[in-house]
Design an enzyme around this catalytic site. Structure first.
Site, PDB file in Angstrom:
ATOM      1  N   GLY A  12       0.777  -1.412  -0.151  1.00 25.95           N
ATOM      2  CA  GLY A  12       0.174   0.027   0.298  1.00 25.95           C
ATOM      3  C   GLY A  12       0.826   1.168  -0.062  1.00 25.95           C
ATOM      4  N   SER A  40      -2.393  -9.914  -1.389  1.00 24.58           N
ATOM      5  CA  SER A  40      -1.230  -9.151  -1.648  1.00 24.58           C
ATOM      6  C   SER A  40      -0.135 -10.069  -1.765  1.00 24.58           C
ATOM      7  CB  SER A  40      -0.743  -7.949  -1.001  1.00 24.58           C
ATOM      8  OG  SER A  40      -2.239  -6.953  -1.146  1.00 24.58           O
ATOM      9  N   CYS A 128      -3.167  11.101  10.559  1.00 28.60           N
ATOM     10  CA  CYS A 128      -2.342  11.971   9.998  1.00 28.60           C
ATOM     11  C   CYS A 128      -2.620  13.507  10.461  1.00 28.60           C
ATOM     12  CB  CYS A 128      -2.247  11.810   8.634  1.00 28.60           C
ATOM     13  SG  CYS A 128      -3.947  11.338   8.081  1.00 28.60           S
ATOM     14  N   GLN A 155      -7.393  17.743   3.447  1.00 29.25           N
ATOM     15  CA  GLN A 155      -6.596  16.714   3.108  1.00 29.25           C
ATOM     16  C   GLN A 155      -6.659  15.954   2.128  1.00 29.25           C
ATOM     17  OE1 GLN A 155      -8.788  15.715   7.687  1.00 29.25           O
ATOM     18  NE2 GLN A 155      -7.654  13.949   6.659  1.00 29.25           N
ATOM     19  N   LYS A 208     -11.779  11.998  15.650  1.00 30.33           N
ATOM     20  CA  LYS A 208     -10.165  11.460  16.034  1.00 30.33           C
ATOM     21  C   LYS A 208      -9.434  12.738  16.557  1.00 30.33           C
ATOM     22  CE  LYS A 208      -9.753   7.811  12.311  1.00 30.33           C
ATOM     23  NZ  LYS A 208      -9.542   7.521  10.924  1.00 30.33           N
ATOM     24  N   ARG A 230     -11.849  16.847   2.336  1.00 26.73           N
ATOM     25  CA  ARG A 230     -11.059  16.174   1.491  1.00 26.73           C
ATOM     26  C   ARG A 230     -10.787  17.251   0.174  1.00 26.73           C
ATOM     27  NH1 ARG A 230      -8.166  12.191   2.681  1.00 26.73           N
ATOM     28  NH2 ARG A 230      -9.672  10.530   2.976  1.00 26.73           N
ATOM     29  N   HIS A 237      -1.416  17.198   3.447  1.00 32.47           N
ATOM     30  CA  HIS A 237      -2.601  17.709   4.110  1.00 32.47           C
ATOM     31  C   HIS A 237      -2.273  19.262   4.704  1.00 32.47           C
ATOM     32  CE1 HIS A 237      -4.309  14.108   4.292  1.00 32.47           C
ATOM     33  NE2 HIS A 237      -4.216  13.764   5.699  1.00 32.47           N
TER      34      HIS A 237
HETATM   35  C1  2RA Z   1      -7.484  10.022   5.466  1.00 32.52           C
HETATM   36  N1  2RA Z   1      -6.673  10.512   8.055  1.00 32.52           N
HETATM   37  O1  2RA Z   1      -7.106  11.090   5.377  1.00 32.52           O
HETATM   38  C2  2RA Z   1      -7.353   9.572   7.138  1.00 32.52           C
HETATM   39  C3  2RA Z   1      -6.722   8.342   6.854  1.00 32.52           C
HETATM   40  N2  2RA Z   1      -5.532   8.262   6.442  1.00 32.52           N
HETATM   41  O2  2RA Z   1      -8.270   9.572   4.797  1.00 32.52           O
END
Ligand code: 2RA
Length: 332
Positions: A12, A40, A128, A155, A208, A230, A237
């Protein structure tokens, strides 16, 4: 003394980055095993000077392994973690499976490495977005307590792994390509959802930041309000962070403290952007400014590579600290 290392989830995006970081940082490896789920196993991974074959995870595959870096999702972690613990290897886990378990340290080495000392076989790598926020706050935390933080995240698609990066690329080439990984098209768009919403409309990713931040800072009273978004950026990020501090601190004091924060870079000329922060381990902060409406209010902007410091590098740093402090079964 060198140690036997395994990367679980070697195929990954995070697993491949872990391998790269281990090599870049010349981690004291006697051997490196590439492990993955049956799906995998057998794949060939480029290790630079040579290639490696991915093995299927099994208790036998853990024989003599001292340290396992986990880059697989929660369902596999819940199945494999007890086997890794039983083998005696230390498991540094990037999934969210154990991050809130009382007997599992949740660690950003620059902030709470000492917690690694009380591990019971597993150390959890924070999310993250949490790593970015906590690192960005570290100069302020040297000067005062943070009472409240309000965060908006931007992100990168790498947070959803290779499939997230592939989806962005596909939709840039063909904007009509149907979304599979994200709930809506991500190319030329932003999506204010990462993870499922709870009954109050708060997403899993947003929870989180609060829950992990309180554990890492050992501050159950830390107030966090977060909106996770996103954005069509591949790997880096960004976050806009507003903090209310317990006592008033000057911007210059924060700038000075930032100089003494390992892994942190201040860029106010004029500010960091995801583009130049990609493929670096630095957490870069900028746009420091007061909130004229609140004497203890401060704004800042920050960026960091999600695959590196946001995941792989932080995990490898945990492994380095454990090795340096003799906390691996073979120890130094
Ligand atoms: C994301 N923090 O950015 C979550 C998982 N890496 O999708």
């Amino acid at each position: 003394e060198k140690v036997n290392v395994a990367v679980l989830g070697a195929t990954g995006a995070v697993g491949r980055t872990m391998i790269r970081i281990l090599q870049e940082r010349r981690f004291p490896m006697r051997s490196l095993k590439l492990l993955a789920s049956p799906h995998s196993a057998g794949k060939v991974i480029d290790l630079g000077a040579k290639t490696g074959i991915v093995e299927e995870f099994s208790p036998a595959a853990l024989k003599d392994v001292d340290l396992v870096f986990g880059a697989v999702d929660n369902d596999l972690v819940e199945e494999y973690a007890p086997l890794i613990q039983r083998s005696g290897a230390l498991f540094v886990d990037n999934s969210s499976a154990f991050r809130l378990e009382e007997d599992v340290p949740l660690v950003i080495p620059e902030i709470n490495a000492r917690d690694i000392r009380w591990h019971h076989g597993i150390v959890a790598n924070p999310n993250c977005a949490t790593i970015l926020a906590m690192m960005a706050l570290s100069p302020i935390l040297k000067l005062t307590r943070v009472k409240r933080m309000i965060v908006s995240t931007y992100q990168a698609v790498s947070g959803a792994g290779m499939k997230g990066m592939d989806e962005l690329e596909r939709q840039i080439r063909d904007p009509s390509a149907a979304p599979e990984v994200f709930p809506f098209p991500i190319a030329f768009n932003v999506i204010p959802q990462i993870g499922d919403f709870d009954e109050n409309g708060i997403s899993a990713e947003e929870w989180k930041m609060q829950n992990e931040g309180r554990r890492i800072l050992h501050d159950e009273a830390l107030q966090v309000s977060c909106t996770c978004v996103r954005v069509p950026v591949y790997r880096c990020h960004s976050e806009s962070i507003y903090v209310e501090t317990e006592t008033e601190v000057s911007l210059d004091a924060i700038r000075q403290a930032a100089e003494e924060c390992p892994g942190l870079v201040l860029n106010e000329a004029p500010y960091p952007t995801p583009k130049e922060c990609t493929d670096s381990d630095a957490v870069v902060i900028g746009r420091l400014r007061r909130d004229e409406a609140c004497p203890h209010g401060l704004h800042l902007w920050c960026c960091c590579d999600q695959l590196r410091k946001g995941a792989a590098t932080n995990a490898v740093q945990i492994g380095e600290w454990a090795w340096q402090n003799g906390l691996l079964k073979k120890g130094v």
